[in-house]
Write a protein that holds these residues in place. Structure first.
Motif, mmCIF file in Angstrom:
data_model
loop_
_atom_site.group_PDB
_atom_site.id
_atom_site.type_symbol
_atom_site.label_atom_id
_atom_site.label_comp_id
_atom_site.label_asym_id
_atom_site.label_seq_id
_atom_site.Cartn_x
_atom_site.Cartn_y
_atom_site.Cartn_z
ATOM 1 N N THR A 1 -5.614 -5.014 -1.576
ATOM 2 C CA THR A 1 -4.560 -4.927 -0.516
ATOM 3 C C THR A 1 -3.371 -4.301 -1.439
ATOM 4 N N ARG A 2 -2.903 -3.352 -0.951
ATOM 5 C CA ARG A 2 -1.955 -2.342 -1.760
ATOM 6 C C ARG A 2 -0.520 -2.407 -0.859
ATOM 7 N N ILE A 3 0.442 -2.930 -1.364
ATOM 8 C CA ILE A 3 1.847 -2.911 -0.567
ATOM 9 C C ILE A 3 2.962 -2.335 -1.755
ATOM 10 N N ASN A 4 2.423 -1.581 -2.606
ATOM 11 C CA ASN A 4 3.674 -1.308 -3.653
ATOM 12 C C ASN A 4 4.794 -0.804 -3.051
ATOM 13 N N GLY A 5 6.060 -1.130 -3.509
ATOM 14 C CA GLY A 5 7.070 -0.284 -2.967
ATOM 15 C C GLY A 5 7.574 -0.616 -1.545
ATOM 16 N N ALA B 1 -8.667 -1.506 1.004
ATOM 17 C CA ALA B 1 -8.926 -1.742 2.179
ATOM 18 C C ALA B 1 -7.732 -1.950 3.063
ATOM 19 N N LEU B 2 -6.488 -2.461 2.752
ATOM 20 C CA LEU B 2 -5.397 -2.444 3.557
ATOM 21 C C LEU B 2 -4.204 -1.779 2.491
ATOM 22 N N GLN B 3 -3.724 -1.049 2.895
ATOM 23 C CA GLN B 3 -2.234 -0.486 2.337
ATOM 24 C C GLN B 3 -1.261 -0.148 3.078
ATOM 25 N N PHE B 4 -0.126 -0.597 2.671
ATOM 26 C CA PHE B 4 1.117 -0.098 3.426
ATOM 27 C C PHE B 4 2.075 0.116 2.131
ATOM 28 N N ASN B 5 1.710 0.886 1.256
ATOM 29 C CA ASN B 5 2.793 1.232 0.117
ATOM 30 C C ASN B 5 3.891 2.264 0.600
ATOM 31 N N HIS B 6 4.894 1.648 0.352
ATOM 32 C CA HIS B 6 6.283 2.440 0.454
ATOM 33 C C HIS B 6 6.517 2.256 2.044
ATOM 34 N N ALA B 7 6.135 1.141 2.751
ATOM 35 C CA ALA B 7 6.334 1.075 4.108
ATOM 36 C C ALA B 7 7.516 0.423 4.210
ATOM 37 N N ASP B 8 8.181 0.751 5.366
ATOM 38 C CA ASP B 8 9.604 -0.133 5.725
ATOM 39 C C ASP B 8 9.457 -0.869 6.884
ATOM 40 N N ILE B 9 9.324 -2.059 6.892
ATOM 41 C CA ILE B 9 8.995 -2.883 7.919
ATOM 42 C C ILE B 9 10.615 -3.621 8.423
ATOM 43 N N GLY B 10 11.022 -3.527 9.397
ATOM 44 C CA GLY B 10 12.186 -3.923 10.045
ATOM 45 C C GLY B 10 12.426 -5.282 9.841
ATOM 46 N N THR B 11 11.350 -5.973 10.416
ATOM 47 C CA THR B 11 11.558 -7.676 10.324
ATOM 48 C C THR B 11 10.486 -8.090 9.608
ATOM 49 N N ASP B 12 9.294 -8.745 10.187
ATOM 50 C CA ASP B 12 8.601 -9.732 9.487
ATOM 51 C C ASP B 12 7.152 -8.854 9.338
ATOM 52 N N VAL B 13 6.332 -9.323 8.369
ATOM 53 C CA VAL B 13 5.140 -9.101 8.364
ATOM 54 C C VAL B 13 4.188 -10.415 8.463
ATOM 55 N N ILE B 14 3.558 -10.620 9.440
ATOM 56 C CA ILE B 14 2.915 -11.808 9.820
ATOM 57 C C ILE B 14 1.459 -11.764 9.632
ATOM 58 N N ALA B 15 0.743 -12.076 8.637
ATOM 59 C CA ALA B 15 -0.546 -12.051 8.262
ATOM 60 C C ALA B 15 -1.117 -13.588 7.835
ATOM 61 N N PHE B 16 -0.833 -14.569 8.421
ATOM 62 C CA PHE B 16 -1.184 -15.819 7.972
ATOM 63 C C PHE B 16 -2.903 -15.757 8.629
ATOM 64 N N GLY B 17 -3.723 -16.262 7.737
ATOM 65 C CA GLY B 17 -5.174 -16.268 8.183
ATOM 66 C C GLY B 17 -5.838 -15.069 7.874
ATOM 67 N N LEU B 18 -5.317 -13.914 7.383
ATOM 68 C CA LEU B 18 -5.792 -12.686 7.070
ATOM 69 C C LEU B 18 -6.844 -12.809 6.136
#
Length: 491
Positions: A196-200, A173-190
């Motif tokens: 949910t896949r965020i491998n690598g 449903a949600l994937q950001f595998n191998h993503a490069d996020i410079g600062t934060d991932v703000i997902a409170f209350g998600l």
């Protein structure tokens, strides 16, 4: 497309774009975008118009263009695949008929907050500032694999996916595998219905999943292998239905799972093996429903109470320096009995080391004694007998006062028995005055002699008592020496 083909609603957006002026179609601020399918032509904008505007819009002199729209019904597909757009895109509280396609696009900043979408395809996207999907209602998959976002990714209070059974191997449903996020991932209350896949993924700041709900019963709810976080991964009050997999992750700050609920009763609920984490906080977590695997992980602090750990755990190779909260060793030991691999000496050594780090030598000795008792159950029968003898007498060297207690009890027994009925002297007139206390000591302690044992000869049941005292004395001396030697070797 000709400009003359624009509807009145589209003309408002077109005219406002060059100066960055906002266009708000909402009738009131609390309107729900999920009702957008009922909105009429007075607030309907074709996706093709927005694409043409972004790709070919001419800015007004001295002004910064921006697509800034609220409360629009966007029909058709917004296709910006591989586009290179310098303008900010803000389509907030909008309803999308079809999922936007931003695959491979290079964008300045994107905000779709409070919108309703059937999905989002944005793999390999490059965003110079930030991507906002806050408070969105997205019924289809969100694809951000390989995304490069210089700023932050905002998913707070978004709802992604549709309730229903999840299957291993189906699209996340949600994937950001191998993503490069410079600062934060703000997902409170998600809330995510599905995997949910965020491998690598690499996140320069923190990931905030406080109060998030990841719902994929029976499969992997959060797949985050080899995740790299710059500071912390917060997931306080997380509800995870399905497996949470953090294998190989690197989190130098905190992995904060306080008050989190894990539910995967038919498999592993939390897998964090081969991780390197600064601090793991599992304060006030209810009992985990499912297995826990922390094998080969390296932690500086582990904050967990025994009630949180389930019936099956895997701790082989787990290393931690500090264990909190500080509890009596007797409260921690039952968890080691639940190790799925059976008896693991290293788990006991690690627990004992944590008590020594806290300055609790008594707790460390209790753990070492429990280790030897557990080890005894794995030995052949004859070895178990010798081990049991060492345990009963001197507690494998960790309870030396126990031997003194045995000696005192035997001394009192012998002194009373021989004091009431003294043995006869071997040579009348040559024997020293009989002393029942020192006679008993002569029998029990082979390395001490007071001349009593050689001068008197017990008979009847007293003789059998003397044999018992001699044998017991030898056993106590041998086990005490063996236990003290083992204790000194550990020091």
């Amino acid at each position: 497309m000709e400009i003359t083909d624009l509807t009145p609603a589209e003309r408002r957006v077109w005219d406002a774009f060059p100066s960055g002026e906002g266009v708000d179609f909402r009738q009131h601020p609390d309107e729900e975008a999920t009702e957008g399918h009922t909105w009429g032509p007075e607030r309907t904008v074709r996706a093709d118009v927005l694409a043409v505007l972004l790709l070919s819009g001419v800015p007004a002199g001295g002004q910064v263009p921006e697509l800034n729209v609220r409360g629009a019904r966007i029909t058709g597909k917004l296709n910006l695949r591989y586009a290179d757009i310098e303008h900010s895109i803000r389509l907030r509280a909008c309803w999308f008929e079809r999922k936007p396609v931003l695959y491979g696009a290079r964008l300045r900043a994107v905000s779709l907050s409070d919108s309703a979408l059937p999905g989002l395809t944005a793999s390999s996207i490059s965003v110079d500032i930030q991507l906002k999907l806050s408070c969105c209602r997205i019924t289809g998959p969100v694809r951000l694999a390989g995304a490069r976002i210089a700023g932050g990714l905002f998913l707070q209070k978004a709802v992604i996916g549709m309730p229903g059974p999840a299957e291993e191997g189906q699209e996340a449903a949600l994937q950001f595998n191998h993503a490069d996020i410079g600062t934060d991932v703000i997902a409170f209350g998600l809330t995510v219905h599905g995997q949910t896949r965020i491998n690598g993924a690499v996140v320069g700041g923190q990931i905030n999943l406080d109060d998030a709900r990841l719902l994929a019963p029976g499969v992997t709810a959060l797949h985050a292998e080899i995740l790299t976080v710059g500071t912390d991964l917060r997931a306080m009050r997380l509800e995870a239905r399905g497996r949470v997999n953090l294998t190989g992750s690197r989190i130098p700050g905190q992995l904060n799972l306080a008050y989190a609920r894990f539910h995967n009763p038919d498999g592993v609920a939390l897998r964090a093996s081969s991780c390197v984490v600064g601090e793991v906080w599992m304060r006030s977590c209810p009992t985990i429903q499912g297995g826990v695997n922390l094998r080969r992980s390296q932690l500086d602090l582990l904050h967990v109470t025994p009630v949180t750990l389930p019936e099956q755990i895997r701790l082989d190779g787990l290393t931690y320096r500090t264990l909190a909260p500080h509890l009596p060793a007797e409260d921690r030991l039952p968890a080691l009995e639940r190790e799925a691999s059976g008896y693991l000496p290293y788990a006991y050594e690690q627990l004992a080391a944590a008590y020594r780090t806290a300055g609790d030598e008594a707790g460390a000795r209790t753990v070492q004694l429990a280790k030897l008792r557990r080890h005894r159950r794995t030995l052949p029968r004859h070895a178990r007998v010798w081990g049991l003898l060492q345990d009963v007498t001197v507690g494998y060297g960790f309870r030396p006062l126990r031997a003194a207690g045995w000696l005192l009890a035997l001394l009192l027994t012998g002194a009373i028995a021989y004091g009431i009925d003294p043995p006869r002297p071997l040579k009348a007139g040559e024997a020293p005055d009989f002393n029942p206390v020192f006679y008993t000591i002569d029998l029990m302690l082979p390395i001490i002699g007071f001349g009593q044992e050689a001068a008197f000869a017990p008979s009847g049941w007293h003789q059998w008592l003397s044999y018992l005292l001699i044998v017991t004395g030898w056993v106590l001396a041998t086990t005490t020496a063996a236990g003290v030697s083992r204790s000194l070797q550990r020091q």
